[in-house]
Structure formats: structure tokens, C-alpha cells
Design a protein around this motif. Sequence first.
Motif, PDB file in Angstrom:
ATOM      1  N   LEU A  31       0.821  -1.209   0.000  1.00 56.14           N
ATOM      2  CA  LEU A  31       0.000   0.000   0.000  1.00 56.14           C
ATOM      3  C   LEU A  31       0.863   1.270   0.000  1.00 56.14           C
ATOM      4  CD1 LEU A  31      -2.595  -1.246   2.625  1.00 56.14           C
ATOM      5  CD2 LEU A  31      -2.887  -1.140   0.149  1.00 56.14           C
ATOM      6  N   PRO A  32       0.353   2.312  -0.595  1.00 56.97           N
ATOM      7  CA  PRO A  32       1.147   3.548  -0.750  1.00 56.97           C
ATOM      8  C   PRO A  32       1.106   4.468   0.460  1.00 56.97           C
ATOM      9  CG  PRO A  32      -0.942   3.805  -1.847  1.00 56.97           C
ATOM     10  CD  PRO A  32      -0.950   2.430  -1.239  1.00 56.97           C
ATOM     11  N   VAL A  33       1.239   3.889   1.637  1.00 52.78           N
ATOM     12  CA  VAL A  33       1.274   4.703   2.855  1.00 52.78           C
ATOM     13  C   VAL A  33       2.394   4.179   3.740  1.00 52.78           C
ATOM     14  CG1 VAL A  33      -1.171   5.338   2.943  1.00 52.78           C
ATOM     15  CG2 VAL A  33      -0.414   3.171   3.931  1.00 52.78           C
ATOM     16  N   VAL A  34       2.792   4.952   4.746  1.00 55.73           N
ATOM     17  CA  VAL A  34       3.769   4.448   5.702  1.00 55.73           C
ATOM     18  C   VAL A  34       3.044   4.014   6.963  1.00 55.73           C
ATOM     19  CG1 VAL A  34       5.740   5.789   4.856  1.00 55.73           C
ATOM     20  CG2 VAL A  34       4.259   6.735   6.637  1.00 55.73           C
ATOM     21  N   CYS A  35       3.646   3.063   7.656  1.00 59.80           N
ATOM     22  CA  CYS A  35       3.043   2.536   8.886  1.00 59.80           C
ATOM     23  C   CYS A  35       3.012   3.629   9.949  1.00 59.80           C
ATOM     24  CB  CYS A  35       3.848   1.337   9.358  1.00 59.80           C
ATOM     25  SG  CYS A  35       3.407   0.793  11.016  1.00 59.80           S
ATOM     26  N   TYR A  42      -8.124   2.859   7.548  1.00 61.77           N
ATOM     27  CA  TYR A  42      -7.173   2.989   6.449  1.00 61.77           C
ATOM     28  C   TYR A  42      -7.464   4.254   5.641  1.00 61.77           C
ATOM     29  CZ  TYR A  42      -4.627   2.148   2.150  1.00 61.77           C
ATOM     30  OH  TYR A  42      -3.801   2.293   1.060  1.00 61.77           O
ATOM     31  N   ALA A  43      -8.737   4.499   5.390  1.00 60.73           N
ATOM     32  CA  ALA A  43      -9.109   5.701   4.643  1.00 60.73           C
ATOM     33  C   ALA A  43      -8.647   6.956   5.388  1.00 60.73           C
ATOM     34  CB  ALA A  43     -10.623   5.738   4.425  1.00 60.73           C
ATOM     35  N   GLN A  44      -8.760   6.927   6.719  1.00 69.07           N
ATOM     36  CA  GLN A  44      -8.303   8.064   7.528  1.00 69.07           C
ATOM     37  C   GLN A  44      -6.795   8.252   7.401  1.00 69.07           C
ATOM     38  OE1 GLN A  44      -9.701   7.096  11.420  1.00 69.07           O
ATOM     39  NE2 GLN A  44     -11.719   8.040  11.105  1.00 69.07           N
ATOM     40  N   LEU A  45      -6.071   7.134   7.442  1.00 67.16           N
ATOM     41  CA  LEU A  45      -4.614   7.191   7.343  1.00 67.16           C
ATOM     42  C   LEU A  45      -4.189   7.758   5.994  1.00 67.16           C
ATOM     43  CD1 LEU A  45      -1.937   6.301   8.810  1.00 67.16           C
ATOM     44  CD2 LEU A  45      -2.053   4.239   7.422  1.00 67.16           C
ATOM     45  N   VAL A  46      -4.855   7.312   4.941  1.00 66.96           N
ATOM     46  CA  VAL A  46      -4.545   7.803   3.598  1.00 66.96           C
ATOM     47  C   VAL A  46      -4.780   9.311   3.547  1.00 66.96           C
ATOM     48  CG1 VAL A  46      -5.255   7.751   1.172  1.00 66.96           C
ATOM     49  CG2 VAL A  46      -5.021   5.628   2.440  1.00 66.96           C
ATOM     50  N   ALA A  47      -5.912   9.750   4.097  1.00 65.42           N
ATOM     51  CA  ALA A  47      -6.234  11.169   4.081  1.00 65.42           C
ATOM     52  C   ALA A  47      -5.194  11.979   4.854  1.00 65.42           C
ATOM     53  CB  ALA A  47      -7.629  11.393   4.665  1.00 65.42           C
ATOM     54  N   GLN A  48      -4.816  11.468   6.037  1.00 63.00           N
ATOM     55  CA  GLN A  48      -3.804  12.146   6.866  1.00 63.00           C
ATOM     56  C   GLN A  48      -2.494  12.309   6.118  1.00 63.00           C
ATOM     57  OE1 GLN A  48      -3.005   9.831  10.346  1.00 63.00           O
ATOM     58  NE2 GLN A  48      -5.012  10.270  11.253  1.00 63.00           N
ATOM     59  N   VAL A  62       1.870  15.254   3.233  1.00 70.05           N
ATOM     60  CA  VAL A  62       2.875  15.318   2.165  1.00 70.05           C
ATOM     61  C   VAL A  62       2.512  16.447   1.202  1.00 70.05           C
ATOM     62  CG1 VAL A  62       3.964  14.075   0.264  1.00 70.05           C
ATOM     63  CG2 VAL A  62       3.349  12.862   2.350  1.00 70.05           C
ATOM     64  N   SER A  63       3.265  17.526   1.296  1.00 68.18           N
ATOM     65  CA  SER A  63       2.936  18.655   0.410  1.00 68.18           C
ATOM     66  C   SER A  63       3.572  18.476  -0.952  1.00 68.18           C
ATOM     67  CB  SER A  63       3.381  19.973   1.043  1.00 68.18           C
ATOM     68  OG  SER A  63       4.716  19.843   1.496  1.00 68.18           O
ATOM     69  N   THR A  64       4.792  17.910  -0.953  1.00 66.16           N
ATOM     70  CA  THR A  64       5.435  17.624  -2.245  1.00 66.16           C
ATOM     71  C   THR A  64       5.680  16.131  -2.337  1.00 66.16           C
ATOM     72  OG1 THR A  64       7.488  18.208  -1.155  1.00 66.16           O
ATOM     73  CG2 THR A  64       6.582  19.833  -2.690  1.00 66.16           C
ATOM     74  N   PRO A  65       5.036  15.499  -3.272  1.00 67.58           N
ATOM     75  CA  PRO A  65       5.219  14.048  -3.403  1.00 67.58           C
ATOM     76  C   PRO A  65       6.673  13.707  -3.724  1.00 67.58           C
ATOM     77  CG  PRO A  65       3.717  14.909  -5.095  1.00 67.58           C
ATOM     78  CD  PRO A  65       4.142  16.064  -4.272  1.00 67.58           C
ATOM     79  N   ARG A  66       7.178  12.672  -3.021  1.00 64.24           N
ATOM     80  CA  ARG A  66       8.557  12.258  -3.229  1.00 64.24           C
ATOM     81  C   ARG A  66       8.705  11.377  -4.464  1.00 64.24           C
ATOM     82  NH1 ARG A  66       9.684  10.116   2.662  1.00 64.24           N
ATOM     83  NH2 ARG A  66       7.433  10.254   2.677  1.00 64.24           N
TER      84      ARG A  66
END
Length: 190
Positions: A136-140, A173-179, A184-188
Motif C-alpha cells: 500500500l502507498p502509505v507508511v506505517c 485505512y481511509a483516515q490514514l490515507v487522508a492524513q 505530504v505537500s510535495t510528493p517524493r
Amino acid sequence: MLLGLPELVAQTWMARHRVQRGTSSERVSASKEAPVPLRLDVLSILGPSADGVLSGEDQEGPVPVIGILSAWSDLVVEETRQRPVSRTVTGLTEHLLHHAEWALRQEWAADFAQELEALTKTLRRVSGIEPARVLLPVVCPTCDLRTMIREEGSGWAAQCRSCPAVRLSAREYAQLVAQQAQAVSTPREA
Ligand SMILES: [Zn+2]
């Protein structure tokens, strides 16, 4: 998980003749000699609970599928007076599915879910079926690493490969994605 059980049991049953996983070069050419031995791990989980293949001695071994499903089904019968059509894997899972909504409101719902999850995992392991995992495209949120996955059949929307405690529902999970999207203001990455 209940919906997937009968198929998983059938797949496990089909795996009962399989010799230990080895390289294809070890494969013996078809002969009419001794039959391929049955796998005890498969038999012990599929066998009837009453006369488990490894009776009593094997404390580590899993309780057979029918035993686990029967125990929960009996609990449903006790409280609802509605019996399963048959005491087969299909009959018992249908019975439990039929009362799933009710079951989830009982105080033992968490135990029920945990046991089904463990059973599903055992069957997958024994039958050699690896659950599909998506990175998944999020960090733990705990270890801060890119280790979050979604595992097919786990019942969770996301979990961390390193942190056993990190298991998220679809809403969490949806909350985490939103957070994280907000943070992240500039995507890495592109
Ligand atoms: Zn983690």
C-alpha cells in the motif's frame, strides 16, 4: 472468511497427496510402487475432530476444521435454536453465515473472528496457497516504514508487515490515507 472456507478446504484436501515441496528435479517419474504418502498435517486439520489423526498427543496440532466450525455452530444453535442442515463444512459455514450479523453482536464476536482468521491462515499454509498481498502507498503509523500491505482474506484493509499490532479497518485505512496525503505537500515519488 466464511464464504471462502469451503473452497479453501477443498484445495487443502487436494493437497493431501502432495509430497514435500521440493525441486522438480527430485520428482520421481510415475511408477506403480508405493503410493504417495498422505500428509499428516492435512489429515489432522481435515479429519473429524472426534478421532483426530494425532489423538491427544499432538498439542501443537490444529483442531480440525469441522471441530472448530461445529463448536461455533453449536453456540448458535444453543442461542437461536436453529440447526445447520448438515454437519459438513458447507452446511456449517452456511449455518454460521446465516447468523453472521447476529453473531457479530455477541460478546464472543472477536474470538469468533480470530479463530476463523487463524483457521483460514492454517488452511492456506497447509495447502500451500499464499494469500495475495498488495503493497500500500502509505507508511506505517507505528514504525514509519513503507511496510503496509493488504492481505487477501485477512479481513483487514491494511496491516503492517513488521508491527503485529497495526491492523486497520477500511475506515481507519481511509483516515490514514487522508492524513498522509495532507501531510505530504510535495510528493517524493512520481
Ligand atoms: Zn509498522
